[in-house]
Write a protein that holds these residues in place. Structure first.
Motif, PDB file in Angstrom:
ATOM      1  N   CYS A 187      10.736  15.721  32.405  1.00 17.72           N
ATOM      2  CA  CYS A 187      10.764  16.716  31.342  1.00 17.72           C
ATOM      3  C   CYS A 187       9.461  16.537  30.575  1.00 17.72           C
ATOM      4  CB  CYS A 187      11.970  16.499  30.441  1.00 17.72           C
ATOM      5  SG  CYS A 187      12.149  17.791  29.196  1.00 17.72           S
ATOM      6  N   ILE A 217       7.952  23.232  26.905  1.00 19.82           N
ATOM      7  CA  ILE A 217       8.512  22.532  28.062  1.00 19.82           C
ATOM      8  C   ILE A 217       7.953  23.198  29.310  1.00 19.82           C
ATOM      9  CG2 ILE A 217      10.631  21.986  29.329  1.00 19.82           C
ATOM     10  CD1 ILE A 217      10.622  20.546  26.708  1.00 19.82           C
ATOM     11  N   ILE A 230      12.877  21.377  35.892  1.00 13.18           N
ATOM     12  CA  ILE A 230      11.814  20.485  35.480  1.00 13.18           C
ATOM     13  C   ILE A 230      11.148  19.974  36.764  1.00 13.18           C
ATOM     14  CG2 ILE A 230      12.821  19.844  33.252  1.00 13.18           C
ATOM     15  CD1 ILE A 230      13.896  17.292  34.521  1.00 13.18           C
ATOM     16  N   LEU A 277      10.832  11.458  30.408  1.00 13.96           N
ATOM     17  CA  LEU A 277      10.188  12.309  29.423  1.00 13.96           C
ATOM     18  C   LEU A 277       8.701  11.995  29.456  1.00 13.96           C
ATOM     19  CD1 LEU A 277      10.128  14.177  26.894  1.00 13.96           C
ATOM     20  CD2 LEU A 277      10.424  12.091  25.547  1.00 13.96           C
ATOM     21  N   THR A 303      17.876  19.483  35.241  1.00 17.97           N
ATOM     22  CA  THR A 303      17.152  20.220  34.203  1.00 17.97           C
ATOM     23  C   THR A 303      18.015  20.404  32.972  1.00 17.97           C
ATOM     24  OG1 THR A 303      15.817  21.319  35.885  1.00 17.97           O
ATOM     25  CG2 THR A 303      15.952  22.396  33.719  1.00 17.97           C
ATOM     26  N   ALA A 309      18.329  17.020  31.164  1.00 15.83           N
ATOM     27  CA  ALA A 309      17.082  16.654  30.480  1.00 15.83           C
ATOM     28  C   ALA A 309      16.867  17.491  29.230  1.00 15.83           C
ATOM     29  CB  ALA A 309      15.900  16.806  31.424  1.00 15.83           C
ATOM     30  N   LEU A 310      17.083  18.791  29.340  1.00 14.81           N
ATOM     31  CA  LEU A 310      16.816  19.662  28.200  1.00 14.81           C
ATOM     32  C   LEU A 310      17.842  19.469  27.086  1.00 14.81           C
ATOM     33  CD1 LEU A 310      15.593  22.869  30.033  1.00 14.81           C
ATOM     34  CD2 LEU A 310      14.235  21.071  28.933  1.00 14.81           C
TER      35      LEU A 310
END
Length: 180
Positions: free
Chosen positions: A48, A56, A73, A124, A165, A168-169
């Motif tokens: 990410c 992003i 991602i 990240l 994804t 992560a988000l």
């Protein structure tokens, strides 16, 4: 309660470049027998990445198993013997051109543990530097940038369908002020 399943017999069905497929005869905790179809995978990484202007980076690419393009991602598989963080840095640069000096591990997950051992490490990346993309010869993707303020709407509207994804988000949204 004992939840362990003992493998009585295993048969290799397919050995490929990315996955191996086996069928196992197992003894269940209650003594009965069953079959398990299993996919073995070397593992994967995902990143990410947040640009200095709080965007992003997502990649849009066609996913044959789903028969449609998905927004994700940046991610990719581990090469044999490759360290996870090194793989994440490599995949980020290959797919986006961005270079991350430092990564922070935010989660590890099994996407489909009912039949696959693929473990995905999610990192990240911030403080990115520009570099060059190096896509694989059979890899085609588009980069898309979304401001942090757009991510919650995308999640609410179910624009994103990829599990790594989404995880992560959601993590970034919960911890966004920490990363400013």
């Amino acid at each position: 309660m004992n939840l362990f399943e003992k493998t009585i017999h295993r048969a290799s069905i397919y050995k490929g470049a990315i996955i191996d497929l086996e069928v196992h005869d197992v003894e269940l905790p209650d003594g009965q027998n069953s079959k398990r179809e299993l996919i073995y995978h070397n593992g994967a990484v995902a990143v990410c990445a947040i640009t200095p202007d709080d965007k992003i980076i997502l990649v849009k690419q066609f996913r044959k198993a789903c028969e449609k393009p998905l927004l994700e991602i940046p991610a990719g598989k581990l090469e044999k013997g490759e360290e996870r963080e090194a793989a994440a840095k490599r995949e980020l640069q290959e797919e986006t051109g961005y270079i991350a000096e430092e990564l922070e591990l935010i989660s590890e997950m099994y996407g489909s543990p009912g039949f696959s051992n693929e473990k995905i490490s999610i990192y990240l990346a911030k403080d990115l530097k520009n570099g060059e993309m190096h896509l694989d010869e059979d890899e085609f993707l588009e980069l898309e940038y979304y401001h942090m303020s757009e991510i919650q709407t995308m999640l609410d509207n179910k624009v994103l369908e990829d599990a790594k994804t989404i995880i992560a988000l959601q993590y970034i949204l919960l911890n966004y002020n920490h990363y400013k």
